[in-house]
Design an enzyme around this catalytic site. Structure first.
Site, PDB file in Angstrom:
ATOM      1  N   GLY A  92       0.798  -1.224   0.000  1.00  0.00           N
ATOM      2  CA  GLY A  92       0.000   0.000   0.000  1.00  0.00           C
ATOM      3  C   GLY A  92       0.822   1.261   0.000  1.00  0.00           C
ATOM      4  CG  ASP A 252       0.043  -8.454   6.618  1.00  0.00           C
ATOM      5  OD1 ASP A 252      -0.603  -8.913   7.578  1.00  0.00           O
ATOM      6  OD2 ASP A 252       0.349  -7.253   6.528  1.00  0.00           O
TER       7      ASP A 252
END
Length: 486
Positions: A92, A252
């Site tokens: 992101g 993650d």
């Protein structure tokens, strides 16, 4: 040594295709300027360290220029965040610029953190702030110097670009290096989205490039999973032995290579506290210091679930069962070394556990205790550290047992001192030291960041004039609130 325009790219992950990542160009930050660079990280790319001071260096790692051979990609993955599955995450605020291979034949991912918005930014601005970039740079290099596997940090580039978090801050970019940026969450993404062909492609990619020794095993994927379990058992043992708290052990944020990765609001223990929580938004203490071992096991279980298309459930369970015994063996070995012990004895585990139980109520400085214990003879060192403990009678009993244990060791006092100082750091990245460096950098003075980095590069060596970096933190420095916000 090479100049910046002499790097050789081989973008293997990009060649997997659009199912695995999205092509995105970095968004430049205004007035890029070098904050700090790591000579040893630059050496991994065979880069001449003087290149860091060239104008093009800040332009490249500030998003203004790009090698023609680079292929910036934002990776897609998913993950369990604080125990809940998030089906689509991804890079992101970072980009995999490409993969560089050096003269030794090693491949290194160039990952630019803070490079702007991507399809996976989830309403975020895609930026990283100077504060978090400095923290990640310092801890990456500090962990490496301690011998703890970690992604590396090549540089931080500051800017005048404003970003808004709790207050207005300045954007920065950090160039991160790792042999791979594949996470547990990559396998989870393709498993839960039912993309078996892509999952097979990812598994082959990881197996052939990062676990080639497993290809000759009867069950290559099982051998790969076992290696991942083994690497993580050793990594978490190192975290626990040296008092490192990651802060956000989501799947993650777990590297497939078993390296420290994607730092959140990390911290090293100051006073020993088994229940220490370094992330002030972790209300339940899921990622507390004492929980890092069971959480690592939980994360490996999540990865195992994603690997069920390739490996039988029974084989996965049997392999997962290796984690705790492997962790305990590594941890016990490390803690013996920290105590100056070279020969294993059956009661060592109990000796270590008793020590930590005595440390807990006394707010004993975890790092300095072990350093002082090796400074002089065991008898004298124990007298020096005794006053830090509350249960003096309990500590005296422990001391007698420790002295008897030391007496059974081979070698002399000087050899013991050398052994202990080789594994017990004098300097660690305490939060208050990082905070002082950050505050100076935010006012435009980068010298403290650079000085602190140099001190942390040699954590075991006493450095003249640097005693201030080895002191116990002031009381305010023990209670800094660190958030995940980049």
């Amino acid at each position: 040594m090479k100049a910046l325009d002499e790097l050789t790219f081989d973008n293997r992950f990009a060649r997997l295709g659009d199912a695995f990542s999205t092509s995105v160009l970095p968004e430049p930050i205004a007035e890029p300027r070098l904050v700090v660079a790591s000579d040893s990280a630059m050496a991994l790319l065979d880069l001449d360290p003087t290149e860091a001071h060239s104008p093009v260096f800040a332009e490249l790692f500030g998003g203004h220029k790009l090698w023609s051979e680079a292929e910036p990609r934002a990776m897609v993955y998913s993950g369990h965040q604080f125990g809940s599955y998030n089906p689509r995450l991804g890079d992101g605020r970072g980009l995999l610029l490409g993969e560089v291979y050096n003269d030794a034949g090693e491949h290194w991912d160039l990952h630019l953190k803070g490079a702007g918005q991507t399809p996976y930014s989830r309403m975020g601005d895609g930026r990283a702030v100077l504060r978090s970039s400095i923290r990640e740079f310092l801890t990456s290099e500090a962990l490496h110097a301690l011998g703890i596997p970690s992604s590396r940090a090549l540089c931080v580039i500051g800017s005048s670009t404003p970003v808004w978090r709790e207050t207005q801050e300045r954007a920065a970019m950090l160039l991160r290096l790792a042999p791979s940026h594949v996470r547990f969450g990559h396998f989870e993404y393709f498993y839960y989205t039912r993309q078996p062909e892509q999952q097979k492609q990812l598994a082959e990619h990881v197996l052939s490039l990062h676990f080639p020794e497993c290809q000759t095993e009867p069950e290559p994927y099982l051998a790969m999973f076992r290696s991942i379990v083994e690497r993580n058992a050793e990594l978490i043992a190192l975290w626990q032995a040296y008092g490192f708290c990651h802060g956000v052990m989501n799947t993650d944020n777990m590297s497939i290579l078993g390296i420290t990765f994607d730092f959140g609001p990390f911290a090293f223990l100051d006073d020993f506290d088994a229940n220490f929580i370094c992330n002030h938004s972790d209300d339940q203490g899921r990622y507390s210091y004492s929980n890092q071992v069971p959480i690592a096991h939980w994360n490996l279980s999540a990865l195992a679930q994603a690997l069920t298309p390739f490996i039988s459930v029974e084989a996965l369970k049997d392999t997962l069962a290796l984690f705790l015994p492997l962790y305990e063996a590594h941890y016990l070995h490390l803690m013996r070394r920290r105590l100056g012990l070279t020969v294993a004895e059956d009661d060592d585990k109990q000796l270590i556990e008793r020590l930590l139980q005595l440390m807990q109520p006394g707010a004993v400085d975890y790092t300095l205790f072990f350093r002082k214990l090796g400074d002089q003879s065991a008898e004298h060192a124990l007298r020096v550290v005794r006053d830090d403990f509350i249960d003096l009678a309990g500590f005296d009993r422990w001391s007698q047992d420790y002295l008897a244990r030391v007496a059974r060791e081979p070698g002399n006092a000087e050899g013991r001192r050398e052994r202990m100082h080789a594994v017990n750091p004098l300097y660690i990245l305490r939060n208050y030291l990082a905070q002082r460096a950050i505050e100076a950098a935010q006012s435009g003075d980068y010298e403290e960041v650079r000085r602190l980095h140099q001190v942390l590069c040699k954590p075991f060596e006493e450095q003249p004039g640097m005693q201030a970096y080895a002191e116990r933190p002031p009381e305010w420095g023990k209670h800094l609130e660190i958030s995940c916000s980049s």
